[in-house]
Design a protein around this motif. Structure first.
Motif, PDB file in Angstrom:
ATOM      1  N   PRO A  35       2.034  -1.696   8.662  1.00 22.58           N
ATOM      2  CA  PRO A  35       0.983  -1.991   9.635  1.00 22.58           C
ATOM      3  C   PRO A  35       1.400  -2.779  10.861  1.00 22.58           C
ATOM      4  O   PRO A  35       0.738  -2.678  11.880  1.00 22.58           O
ATOM      5  CB  PRO A  35      -0.031  -2.788   8.813  1.00 22.58           C
ATOM      6  CG  PRO A  35       0.773  -3.431   7.728  1.00 22.58           C
ATOM      7  CD  PRO A  35       1.849  -2.449   7.401  1.00 22.58           C
ATOM      8  N   ALA A  36       2.446  -3.589  10.814  1.00 26.67           N
ATOM      9  CA  ALA A  36       2.796  -4.348  12.010  1.00 26.67           C
ATOM     10  C   ALA A  36       4.212  -4.879  11.859  1.00 26.67           C
ATOM     11  O   ALA A  36       4.699  -5.114  10.764  1.00 26.67           O
ATOM     12  CB  ALA A  36       1.816  -5.509  12.233  1.00 26.67           C
ATOM     13  N   GLY A  37       4.865  -5.063  13.008  1.00 29.21           N
ATOM     14  CA  GLY A  37       6.155  -5.715  13.000  1.00 29.21           C
ATOM     15  C   GLY A  37       7.300  -4.791  13.353  1.00 29.21           C
ATOM     16  O   GLY A  37       7.153  -3.563  13.430  1.00 29.21           O
ATOM     17  N   ASN A  48       4.644  -3.686   1.486  1.00 26.07           N
ATOM     18  CA  ASN A  48       3.348  -3.238   2.007  1.00 26.07           C
ATOM     19  C   ASN A  48       3.500  -2.316   3.221  1.00 26.07           C
ATOM     20  O   ASN A  48       2.506  -1.902   3.816  1.00 26.07           O
ATOM     21  CB  ASN A  48       2.466  -4.431   2.376  1.00 26.07           C
ATOM     22  CG  ASN A  48       3.019  -5.233   3.561  1.00 26.07           C
ATOM     23  OD1 ASN A  48       4.211  -5.139   3.868  1.00 26.07           O
ATOM     24  ND2 ASN A  48       2.165  -6.011   4.213  1.00 26.07           N
ATOM     25  N   THR A  49       4.740  -1.980   3.590  1.00 28.86           N
ATOM     26  CA  THR A  49       4.968  -1.094   4.728  1.00 28.86           C
ATOM     27  C   THR A  49       4.502   0.320   4.392  1.00 28.86           C
ATOM     28  O   THR A  49       4.929   0.900   3.385  1.00 28.86           O
ATOM     29  CB  THR A  49       6.459  -1.075   5.122  1.00 28.86           C
ATOM     30  OG1 THR A  49       6.882  -2.406   5.435  1.00 28.86           O
ATOM     31  CG2 THR A  49       6.698  -0.175   6.325  1.00 28.86           C
ATOM     32  N   ARG A  50       3.640   0.880   5.217  1.00 28.05           N
ATOM     33  CA  ARG A  50       3.108   2.224   4.964  1.00 28.05           C
ATOM     34  C   ARG A  50       3.911   3.311   5.663  1.00 28.05           C
ATOM     35  O   ARG A  50       3.956   4.453   5.203  1.00 28.05           O
ATOM     36  CB  ARG A  50       1.646   2.284   5.405  1.00 28.05           C
ATOM     37  CG  ARG A  50       0.721   1.391   4.572  1.00 28.05           C
ATOM     38  CD  ARG A  50      -0.729   1.759   4.780  1.00 28.05           C
ATOM     39  NE  ARG A  50      -1.172   1.524   6.152  1.00 28.05           N
ATOM     40  CZ  ARG A  50      -1.713   0.395   6.577  1.00 28.05           C
ATOM     41  NH1 ARG A  50      -1.877  -0.619   5.739  1.00 28.05           N
ATOM     42  NH2 ARG A  50      -2.100   0.259   7.832  1.00 28.05           N
TER      43      ARG A  50
END
Length: 226
Positions: free
Chosen positions: A84-86, A43-45
């Motif tokens: 989105p995060a991380g 899901n990494t954009r």
């Protein structure tokens, strides 16, 4: 060239020359001047490393960040920023490159004159603009060798020119007779070209997602920008 390699040239092509055409991932080598191939969540954009966006590649229902590591980067733990995060940490290991002593007949190419500096700065700006472009199109980073011939000077060699230490060799030299045809290593768009002070006749091709190949020291070229 991955744009993370600035001012390195052609490394992406060098690494991909060793990759089978059936696969789209370059060889993982997390060292200064190398390429780290790191799996990230599907899901990494987008991924950022060293303040620059990096390439994302889909392979067998997985997603990988293709991270160009500058030759100047010190070994040690580094971090990817994931959107989105991380974050995701990875280790850069040390690598020793050989030292190459060369004698350049035209010392002006080693120690440019004062009147050369405006030209050198202008050409550097043209190339940097091309290197810093990030076109988010899907890319399979598998390259063909641009021209046949023996590899005559390796990437990363520490250069001593006319007895003076200079920047490491940031390309891969292929020895071929004058007039030998040169092909684009992969599909792309010409984003910079010219007769540059250090590189001679030069063409930069943008393959997408910050992957740029650079062709230097050519006797002539027949492409057009765009």
């Amino acid at each position: 060239m991955f744009r993370n390699y600035i001012p390195t040239v052609l490394l992406a092509a060098i690494l991909a020359l060793t990759a089978p055409l059936a696969q789209s991932l370059p060889r993982h080598e997390a060292v200064p001047g190398g390429v780290a191939v790191i799996e990230v969540p599907t899901n990494t954009r987008s991924v950022v490393f060293n303040h620059q966006k990096v390439m994302l590649v889909q392979e067998e229902n997985k997603q990988f960040a293709i991270v160009g590591i500058p030759l100047s980067m010190q070994p040690g733990e580094q971090q990817l920023e994931l959107n989105p995060a991380g974050t995701l940490n990875f280790l850069i290991e040390d690598k020793a490159y050989r030292t190459q002593h060369l004698t350049i007949p035209d010392d002006r190419k080693v120690n440019p004159y004062a009147q050369d500096m405006d030209r050198i700065r202008r050409e550097r700006q043209e190339m940097d603009k091309a290197f810093l472009n990030f076109n988010p199109v899907p890319v399979k980073p598998v390259f063909l060798q641009p021209t046949p011939g023996p590899l005559s000077s390796s990437f990363g060699s520490r250069r001593v020119l006319n007895g003076q230490t200079r920047n490491p060799h940031s390309g891969l030299d292929i020895a071929a007779p004058t007039g030998t045809p040169i092909i684009a290593a992969a599909d792309g768009v010409v984003t910079a070209m010219g007769d540059y002070f250090f590189n001679g006749n030069t063409v930069l091709i943008d393959h997408g997602q910050g992957l740029i190949s650079m062709y230097c020291h050519m006797s002539e070229f027949s492409v057009r920008q765009g």
